[in-house]
Scaffold this motif. Structure first.
Motif, PDB file in Angstrom:
ATOM      1  N   GLU A  83      -3.621   7.303   0.958  1.00 44.30           N
ATOM      2  CA  GLU A  83      -3.322   6.116   0.164  1.00 44.30           C
ATOM      3  C   GLU A  83      -3.331   6.497  -1.308  1.00 44.30           C
ATOM      4  OE1 GLU A  83      -5.430   1.930  -0.891  1.00 44.30           O
ATOM      5  OE2 GLU A  83      -5.333   2.431   1.246  1.00 44.30           O
ATOM      6  N   ILE A  84      -2.257   6.149  -2.013  1.00 45.93           N
ATOM      7  CA  ILE A  84      -2.133   6.478  -3.434  1.00 45.93           C
ATOM      8  C   ILE A  84      -2.415   5.273  -4.312  1.00 45.93           C
ATOM      9  CG2 ILE A  84      -0.525   7.246  -5.214  1.00 45.93           C
ATOM     10  CD1 ILE A  84       0.890   8.852  -3.056  1.00 45.93           C
ATOM     11  N   LYS A  85      -1.901   4.122  -3.908  1.00 44.71           N
ATOM     12  CA  LYS A  85      -2.003   2.941  -4.762  1.00 44.71           C
ATOM     13  C   LYS A  85      -1.862   1.683  -3.926  1.00 44.71           C
ATOM     14  CE  LYS A  85       0.609   3.389  -8.392  1.00 44.71           C
ATOM     15  NZ  LYS A  85       1.746   3.396  -9.337  1.00 44.71           N
ATOM     16  N   ARG A  86      -2.481   0.589  -4.403  1.00 46.31           N
ATOM     17  CA  ARG A  86      -2.334  -0.746  -3.807  1.00 46.31           C
ATOM     18  C   ARG A  86      -1.971  -1.712  -4.928  1.00 46.31           C
ATOM     19  NH1 ARG A  86      -5.407  -2.610   1.121  1.00 46.31           N
ATOM     20  NH2 ARG A  86      -6.022  -0.666   2.100  1.00 46.31           N
ATOM     21  N   ILE A  87      -1.028  -2.596  -4.647  1.00 45.83           N
ATOM     22  CA  ILE A  87      -0.738  -3.660  -5.613  1.00 45.83           C
ATOM     23  C   ILE A  87      -0.629  -4.978  -4.856  1.00 45.83           C
ATOM     24  CG2 ILE A  87       0.476  -2.123  -7.211  1.00 45.83           C
ATOM     25  CD1 ILE A  87       3.063  -3.732  -6.338  1.00 45.83           C
ATOM     26  N   ASN A  88      -1.071  -6.034  -5.507  1.00 45.12           N
ATOM     27  CA  ASN A  88      -0.909  -7.377  -4.966  1.00 45.12           C
ATOM     28  C   ASN A  88       0.481  -7.878  -5.307  1.00 45.12           C
ATOM     29  OD1 ASN A  88      -3.516  -7.605  -3.901  1.00 45.12           O
ATOM     30  ND2 ASN A  88      -4.334  -8.237  -5.877  1.00 45.12           N
ATOM     31  N   ASP A 113       7.151  -2.984 -10.714  1.00 46.06           N
ATOM     32  CA  ASP A 113       5.832  -3.458 -10.293  1.00 46.06           C
ATOM     33  C   ASP A 113       5.085  -2.383  -9.513  1.00 46.06           C
ATOM     34  OD1 ASP A 113       6.119  -6.183 -11.337  1.00 46.06           O
ATOM     35  OD2 ASP A 113       7.681  -6.363  -9.801  1.00 46.06           O
ATOM     36  N   LEU A 114       5.805  -1.659  -8.642  1.00 50.24           N
ATOM     37  CA  LEU A 114       5.217  -0.514  -7.939  1.00 50.24           C
ATOM     38  C   LEU A 114       5.964   0.714  -8.427  1.00 50.24           C
ATOM     39  CD1 LEU A 114       3.251   0.743  -5.968  1.00 50.24           C
ATOM     40  CD2 LEU A 114       4.846   0.242  -4.122  1.00 50.24           C
ATOM     41  N   PHE A 115       5.373   1.405  -9.399  1.00 48.52           N
ATOM     42  CA  PHE A 115       5.967   2.573 -10.042  1.00 48.52           C
ATOM     43  C   PHE A 115       5.681   3.803  -9.192  1.00 48.52           C
ATOM     44  CE2 PHE A 115       4.943   6.046 -13.193  1.00 48.52           C
ATOM     45  CZ  PHE A 115       6.253   6.426 -13.413  1.00 48.52           C
ATOM     46  N   ILE A 116       6.755   4.526  -8.821  1.00 48.39           N
ATOM     47  CA  ILE A 116       6.627   5.760  -8.042  1.00 48.39           C
ATOM     48  C   ILE A 116       7.324   6.857  -8.839  1.00 48.39           C
ATOM     49  CG2 ILE A 116       7.073   6.901  -5.846  1.00 48.39           C
ATOM     50  CD1 ILE A 116       7.396   4.062  -4.622  1.00 48.39           C
ATOM     51  N   ILE A 130       0.866  -1.172   0.000  1.00 46.87           N
ATOM     52  CA  ILE A 130       0.000   0.000   0.000  1.00 46.87           C
ATOM     53  C   ILE A 130       0.904   1.224   0.000  1.00 46.87           C
ATOM     54  CG2 ILE A 130      -1.832   1.237   1.226  1.00 46.87           C
ATOM     55  CD1 ILE A 130      -2.309  -1.587   2.669  1.00 46.87           C
ATOM     56  N   LEU A 131       0.897   1.976  -1.108  1.00 45.71           N
ATOM     57  CA  LEU A 131       1.722   3.166  -1.251  1.00 45.71           C
ATOM     58  C   LEU A 131       0.983   4.357  -0.664  1.00 45.71           C
ATOM     59  CD1 LEU A 131       4.260   4.567  -2.453  1.00 45.71           C
ATOM     60  CD2 LEU A 131       2.931   4.873  -4.556  1.00 45.71           C
ATOM     61  N   LYS A 132       1.673   5.096   0.228  1.00 45.06           N
ATOM     62  CA  LYS A 132       1.064   6.264   0.864  1.00 45.06           C
ATOM     63  C   LYS A 132       1.999   7.460   0.760  1.00 45.06           C
ATOM     64  CE  LYS A 132      -1.810   3.983   4.309  1.00 45.06           C
ATOM     65  NZ  LYS A 132      -2.254   4.054   5.699  1.00 45.06           N
ATOM     66  N   LEU A 133       1.396   8.630   0.627  1.00 53.05           N
ATOM     67  CA  LEU A 133       2.108   9.889   0.707  1.00 53.05           C
ATOM     68  C   LEU A 133       1.436  10.661   1.825  1.00 53.05           C
ATOM     69  CD1 LEU A 133       4.224  11.851  -0.315  1.00 53.05           C
ATOM     70  CD2 LEU A 133       2.565  12.678  -1.985  1.00 53.05           C
ATOM     71  N   VAL A 145       7.558 -13.667  -7.459  1.00 55.51           N
ATOM     72  CA  VAL A 145       8.605 -14.020  -6.516  1.00 55.51           C
ATOM     73  C   VAL A 145       9.508 -12.817  -6.241  1.00 55.51           C
ATOM     74  CG1 VAL A 145      10.548 -15.573  -6.107  1.00 55.51           C
ATOM     75  CG2 VAL A 145       8.522 -16.420  -7.246  1.00 55.51           C
ATOM     76  N   GLU A 146       9.694 -11.951  -7.244  1.00 54.68           N
ATOM     77  CA  GLU A 146      10.453 -10.715  -7.080  1.00 54.68           C
ATOM     78  C   GLU A 146       9.555  -9.562  -7.502  1.00 54.68           C
ATOM     79  OE1 GLU A 146      14.331 -10.298  -8.704  1.00 54.68           O
ATOM     80  OE2 GLU A 146      14.992 -12.244  -7.947  1.00 54.68           O
ATOM     81  N   THR A 147       9.347  -8.612  -6.599  1.00 55.01           N
ATOM     82  CA  THR A 147       8.520  -7.442  -6.874  1.00 55.01           C
ATOM     83  C   THR A 147       9.423  -6.220  -6.789  1.00 55.01           C
ATOM     84  OG1 THR A 147       6.616  -8.547  -5.879  1.00 55.01           O
ATOM     85  CG2 THR A 147       6.481  -6.164  -6.126  1.00 55.01           C
ATOM     86  N   THR A 148       9.457  -5.417  -7.856  1.00 54.89           N
ATOM     87  CA  THR A 148      10.332  -4.257  -7.897  1.00 54.89           C
ATOM     88  C   THR A 148       9.570  -2.982  -7.560  1.00 54.89           C
ATOM     89  OG1 THR A 148       9.941  -4.068 -10.283  1.00 54.89           O
ATOM     90  CG2 THR A 148      11.899  -5.271  -9.595  1.00 54.89           C
ATOM     91  N   LEU A 149      10.253  -2.076  -6.866  1.00 59.34           N
ATOM     92  CA  LEU A 149       9.696  -0.775  -6.506  1.00 59.34           C
ATOM     93  C   LEU A 149      10.670   0.278  -7.005  1.00 59.34           C
ATOM     94  CD1 LEU A 149       8.976  -2.913  -4.126  1.00 59.34           C
ATOM     95  CD2 LEU A 149       8.219  -0.901  -2.917  1.00 59.34           C
ATOM     96  N   GLY A 150      10.171   1.289  -7.731  1.00 59.45           N
ATOM     97  CA  GLY A 150      11.068   2.337  -8.191  1.00 59.45           C
ATOM     98  C   GLY A 150      10.438   3.281  -9.183  1.00 59.45           C
ATOM     99  N   ARG A 151      11.288   4.152  -9.738  1.00 64.16           N
ATOM    100  CA  ARG A 151      10.853   5.212 -10.658  1.00 64.16           C
ATOM    101  C   ARG A 151      10.711   4.721 -12.102  1.00 64.16           C
ATOM    102  NH1 ARG A 151      15.107   8.675 -10.392  1.00 64.16           N
ATOM    103  NH2 ARG A 151      15.672   8.447 -12.564  1.00 64.16           N
ATOM    104  N   ASP A 152      11.279   3.577 -12.410  1.00 61.67           N
ATOM    105  CA  ASP A 152      11.158   3.024 -13.761  1.00 61.67           C
ATOM    106  C   ASP A 152       9.719   2.557 -13.975  1.00 61.67           C
ATOM    107  OD1 ASP A 152      11.187   1.430 -16.089  1.00 61.67           O
ATOM    108  OD2 ASP A 152      13.240   0.770 -15.701  1.00 61.67           O
TER     109      ASP A 152
END
Length: 192
Positions: free
Chosen positions: A12-17, A32-35, A5-8, A21-28
């Motif tokens: 709450e801004i976004k939710r992803i399931n 999987d979780l694009f910020i 659950i992405l929050k600022l 096996v590998e979930t990526t978070l970043g600006r790209d």
């Protein structure tokens, strides 16, 4: 199913399931979780599923990854309702649902050094342990001003397979080869 659950601030801004096996978070945008924020690295961190547990790994991000206000310097196990801080954003990990049944057990092979290569000319990132292993294998020692962690906390120690060291060495050799070929191409083009 486990989710992020992405929050600022407290919004709450976004939710992803978490369904991989590998979930990526970043600006790209391919993460999987694009910020979309300049304070977030392209691939800031990863959440890994291995042995029925979730782990958080910083990918050498510029501003660091924090788990419950502690900087992540090695793989850290995630627990339900843990808070991951990426710049001014908070990501709440909800592991209550676990992994989808079709992925249970899938993390056993992929979690032990399996890496996704996106581009030959992309940035290569190594963890401090991988750098230490590469330097040890080549007979060199790190510069005196560089302090690399040499061990992990007892509860998280794992032996890395020899194939990981060989793969890391092959990646370095391939990178050097590509750089040499690129320089040769430039010399040939300038000689014309």
């Amino acid at each position: 199913m486990a989710e992020l659950i992405l929050k600022l601030k407290d919004r709450e801004i976004k939710r992803i399931n978490i369904s991989k096996v590998e979930t990526t978070l970043g600006r790209d945008p391919e993460c999987d979780l694009f910020i979309d924020n300049i304070g977030i690295s392209r691939e800031h961190c990863r959440i890994l599923y291995r042995g029925g547990r979730f782990f958080l790994r910083d990918n050498g991000s510029s501003n660091g990854t924090f788990l419950n206000n502690n900087r992540v310097t090695h793989e850290s196990e995630l627990h339900d309702q843990d808070e991951i801080q990426l710049g001014k954003y908070r990501v709440i990990f909800s592991g209550a649902g676990g992994m989808p049944e079709h992925l249970l057990g899938a993390g056993e092979e992929e979690g032990k050094g399996g890496k996704k290569v996106r581009s030959v000319f992309g940035t290569v990132q190594f963890s401090p342990d991988e750098i230490q292993n590469l330097l040890s294998a080549s007979g060199e020692s790190p510069a005196p001003s560089v302090q690399l962690p040499t061990s992990r906390p007892e509860e998280e120690e794992e032996e890395e397979p020899a194939s990981l060291n060989k793969q890391a060495q092959l990646n370095v050799i391939l990178g050097v080869l590509v750089a040499v070929l690129f320089l040769l191409l430039i010399v040939v083009l300038l000689a014309r």
